[in-house]
Design a protein around this motif. Structure first.
Motif, PDB file in Angstrom:
ATOM      1  N   VAL A  25      -1.710   7.183  -5.958  1.00  0.00           N
ATOM      2  CA  VAL A  25      -2.861   8.084  -5.874  1.00  0.00           C
ATOM      3  C   VAL A  25      -2.521   9.454  -6.444  1.00  0.00           C
ATOM      4  CG1 VAL A  25      -4.531   9.178  -4.331  1.00  0.00           C
ATOM      5  CG2 VAL A  25      -3.831   6.822  -3.911  1.00  0.00           C
ATOM      6  N   ALA A  26      -1.254   9.877  -6.332  1.00  0.00           N
ATOM      7  CA  ALA A  26      -0.856  11.155  -6.930  1.00  0.00           C
ATOM      8  C   ALA A  26      -1.061  11.118  -8.447  1.00  0.00           C
ATOM      9  CB  ALA A  26       0.598  11.469  -6.588  1.00  0.00           C
ATOM     10  N   VAL A  36     -15.843   7.906   2.264  1.00  0.00           N
ATOM     11  CA  VAL A  36     -15.849   7.520   3.675  1.00  0.00           C
ATOM     12  C   VAL A  36     -14.504   6.860   3.980  1.00  0.00           C
ATOM     13  CG1 VAL A  36     -16.970   6.135   5.467  1.00  0.00           C
ATOM     14  CG2 VAL A  36     -18.348   7.198   3.650  1.00  0.00           C
ATOM     15  N   ALA A  37     -13.647   7.571   4.720  1.00  0.00           N
ATOM     16  CA  ALA A  37     -12.296   7.088   5.022  1.00  0.00           C
ATOM     17  C   ALA A  37     -11.561   6.702   3.746  1.00  0.00           C
ATOM     18  CB  ALA A  37     -12.332   5.915   5.995  1.00  0.00           C
ATOM     19  N   GLY A  38     -11.653   7.557   2.745  1.00  0.00           N
ATOM     20  CA  GLY A  38     -11.010   7.293   1.467  1.00  0.00           C
ATOM     21  C   GLY A  38      -9.574   7.805   1.435  1.00  0.00           C
ATOM     22  N   PRO A  39      -8.632   7.044   0.882  1.00  0.00           N
ATOM     23  CA  PRO A  39      -7.237   7.484   0.789  1.00  0.00           C
ATOM     24  C   PRO A  39      -7.045   8.422  -0.402  1.00  0.00           C
ATOM     25  CG  PRO A  39      -7.438   5.292  -0.139  1.00  0.00           C
ATOM     26  CD  PRO A  39      -8.812   5.679   0.359  1.00  0.00           C
ATOM     27  N   ASN A  40      -7.641   9.589  -0.344  1.00  0.00           N
ATOM     28  CA  ASN A  40      -7.662  10.478  -1.502  1.00  0.00           C
ATOM     29  C   ASN A  40      -6.319  11.126  -1.812  1.00  0.00           C
ATOM     30  OD1 ASN A  40     -10.494  10.262  -2.294  1.00  0.00           O
ATOM     31  ND2 ASN A  40     -10.894  11.118  -0.275  1.00  0.00           N
ATOM     32  N   HIS A  41      -5.346  10.944  -0.925  1.00  0.00           N
ATOM     33  CA  HIS A  41      -3.966  11.327  -1.212  1.00  0.00           C
ATOM     34  C   HIS A  41      -3.023  10.162  -0.918  1.00  0.00           C
ATOM     35  CE1 HIS A  41      -5.932  15.287  -0.877  1.00  0.00           C
ATOM     36  NE2 HIS A  41      -5.008  15.663  -1.732  1.00  0.00           N
ATOM     37  N   GLY A  42      -3.560   8.956  -0.881  1.00  0.00           N
ATOM     38  CA  GLY A  42      -2.752   7.770  -0.630  1.00  0.00           C
ATOM     39  C   GLY A  42      -2.743   7.359   0.831  1.00  0.00           C
ATOM     40  N   SER A  43      -2.241   6.154   1.063  1.00  0.00           N
ATOM     41  CA  SER A  43      -2.175   5.600   2.412  1.00  0.00           C
ATOM     42  C   SER A  43      -0.723   5.340   2.803  1.00  0.00           C
ATOM     43  CB  SER A  43      -2.960   4.288   2.492  1.00  0.00           C
ATOM     44  OG  SER A  43      -2.670   3.584   3.681  1.00  0.00           O
ATOM     45  N   ILE A  94      -3.058  -7.928  -7.956  1.00  0.00           N
ATOM     46  CA  ILE A  94      -2.593  -7.486  -6.643  1.00  0.00           C
ATOM     47  C   ILE A  94      -1.602  -6.329  -6.728  1.00  0.00           C
ATOM     48  CG2 ILE A  94      -1.350  -8.201  -4.560  1.00  0.00           C
ATOM     49  CD1 ILE A  94      -2.735 -10.921  -4.857  1.00  0.00           C
ATOM     50  N   PRO A  95      -0.585  -6.369  -7.598  1.00  0.00           N
ATOM     51  CA  PRO A  95       0.322  -5.218  -7.700  1.00  0.00           C
ATOM     52  C   PRO A  95      -0.415  -3.924  -8.059  1.00  0.00           C
ATOM     53  CG  PRO A  95       1.298  -7.123  -8.758  1.00  0.00           C
ATOM     54  CD  PRO A  95      -0.117  -7.495  -8.451  1.00  0.00           C
ATOM     55  N   ALA A  96      -1.367  -4.003  -8.989  1.00  0.00           N
ATOM     56  CA  ALA A  96      -2.132  -2.812  -9.373  1.00  0.00           C
ATOM     57  C   ALA A  96      -2.981  -2.317  -8.215  1.00  0.00           C
ATOM     58  CB  ALA A  96      -3.017  -3.125 -10.579  1.00  0.00           C
ATOM     59  N   SER A  97      -3.548  -3.251  -7.466  1.00  0.00           N
ATOM     60  CA  SER A  97      -4.352  -2.884  -6.300  1.00  0.00           C
ATOM     61  C   SER A  97      -3.508  -2.135  -5.284  1.00  0.00           C
ATOM     62  CB  SER A  97      -4.947  -4.153  -5.672  1.00  0.00           C
ATOM     63  OG  SER A  97      -5.611  -3.861  -4.461  1.00  0.00           O
ATOM     64  N   HIS A  98      -2.318  -2.682  -4.993  1.00  0.00           N
ATOM     65  CA  HIS A  98      -1.431  -2.076  -4.003  1.00  0.00           C
ATOM     66  C   HIS A  98      -0.961  -0.698  -4.462  1.00  0.00           C
ATOM     67  CE1 HIS A  98       2.476  -2.475  -1.437  1.00  0.00           C
ATOM     68  NE2 HIS A  98       1.686  -1.510  -1.017  1.00  0.00           N
ATOM     69  N   HIS A  99      -0.519  -0.622  -5.715  1.00  0.00           N
ATOM     70  CA  HIS A  99      -0.001   0.651  -6.224  1.00  0.00           C
ATOM     71  C   HIS A  99      -1.080   1.722  -6.218  1.00  0.00           C
ATOM     72  CE1 HIS A  99       1.466   3.531  -9.361  1.00  0.00           C
ATOM     73  NE2 HIS A  99       2.562   3.364  -8.650  1.00  0.00           N
TER      74      HIS A  99
END
Length: 296
Positions: free
Chosen positions: A172-173, A106-113, A160-165
């Protein structure tokens, strides 16, 4: 009681970044759990690290799935993830397809944001602005953790860095190389309906003048935030919900990618103040009926 939503396996709801189960009395899945339960569904909202990589969150989710199966006697679960929760669910299904009947993004960034890309460029972790943003996120996460009355487990780790990346196009790639299940072969296309016995679905929304800026969103500050965030999008400019692009959200069977909802409307936030004509509860109820019809 209606049994329209009575799926074969429990519905497990997985939140996104900075997600929670319930802040004091306020639920993340506002009105959604009650609507599904009225239809006869077994619904369980889970908590994973609000700020960490999708892989770490996925391992936490797997542990929670095993606990749910022991408690309910079910053989599998249906995972429904919002935002980063969709990546978390995808990881769990890729690692243990024997425990997962379906994954719904549901509104997932499946190719990144593209929003995450913008923050990475303009607020790098080693800069003063980046460190300030990190402190702010850590404080928000800590306060929300203290207020979350729906979670009673051990303290969840924060990175936080891991979350952001994990939410950037680059991050995501890399994730998709390892866990490609359900992804479309072409940009903007649909992915396979089923992989390794797991069914895959997705839906998302887009900001639409005259709809998403009307109705309850006139009083909803999160909608204004989404409109501001949308300005960071380039590839999917004009085709995003403020945090995730329309085509970036595609996974498996695409139920829809242009519902008139921002990133928070799609889970009926905030307080059900959503845009004109938006019906997020209906989407979840209809999907539960869809899963039931599919035998899962």
């Amino acid at each position: 009681m209606s049994q329209d939503c009575a799926t074969r396996y429990p519905l497990v709801l997985v939140p996104g970044m900075l997600g929670f189960i319930r802040l004091v009395l306020y639920p993340y899945w506002y009105g959604i759990i009650a609507a599904l339960r009225r239809g006869g569904a077994v619904v369980i909202a889970v908590q994973v690290s609000p700020l960490n990589s999708s892989e770490v969150r996925g391992e936490q989710l797997l542990a929670r799935i095993e606990q749910i199966l022991r408690e309910t006697g079910a053989q599998k679960v249906n995972l429904i993830g919002h935002s980063q929760g969709s990546l978390t669910a995808r990881y769990a299904a890729a690692q243990r397809p024997d425990l997962v009947a379906s994954v719904t993004s549901v509104a997932g960034p499946n190719h990144g944001s593209e929003l995450a890309d913008y923050l990475q460029k303009h607020y790098p972790a080693d800069s003063a602005k980046g460190r300030l943003l990190g402190v702010l996120l850590r404080v928000i996460g800590a306060v929300m953790g203290l207020l979350d009355t729906g979670y009673r487990g051990p303290k969840l780790p924060v990175d936080i860095p891991a979350s952001h990346h994990s939410l950037t196009t680059e991050g995501v790639a890399l994730f998709n190389q390892r866990y490609p299940q359900g992804l479309p072969d072409t940009w903007g296309g649909q992915g396979p309906d089923e992989v390794n016995g797991v069914r895959y679905y997705s839906w998302s929304g887009t900001l639409q003048p005259g709809k998403t800026d009307r109705g309850g969103n006139l009083f909803d500050g999160t909608n204004r935030s989404c409109r501001l965030f949308a300005k960071t999008f380039v590839r999917e400019a004009g085709h995003c919900d403020g945090m995730v692009g329309r085509y970036s959200s595609h996974l498996g069977t695409v139920i829809g990618d242009d519902f008139p909802m921002d990133h928070f409307d799609i889970v009926n936030q905030s307080l059900g103040l959503v845009g004109k004509g938006a019906q997020p509860l209906r989407l979840f109820v209809e999907h539960a009926a869809r899963l039931k019809a599919a035998g899962v």
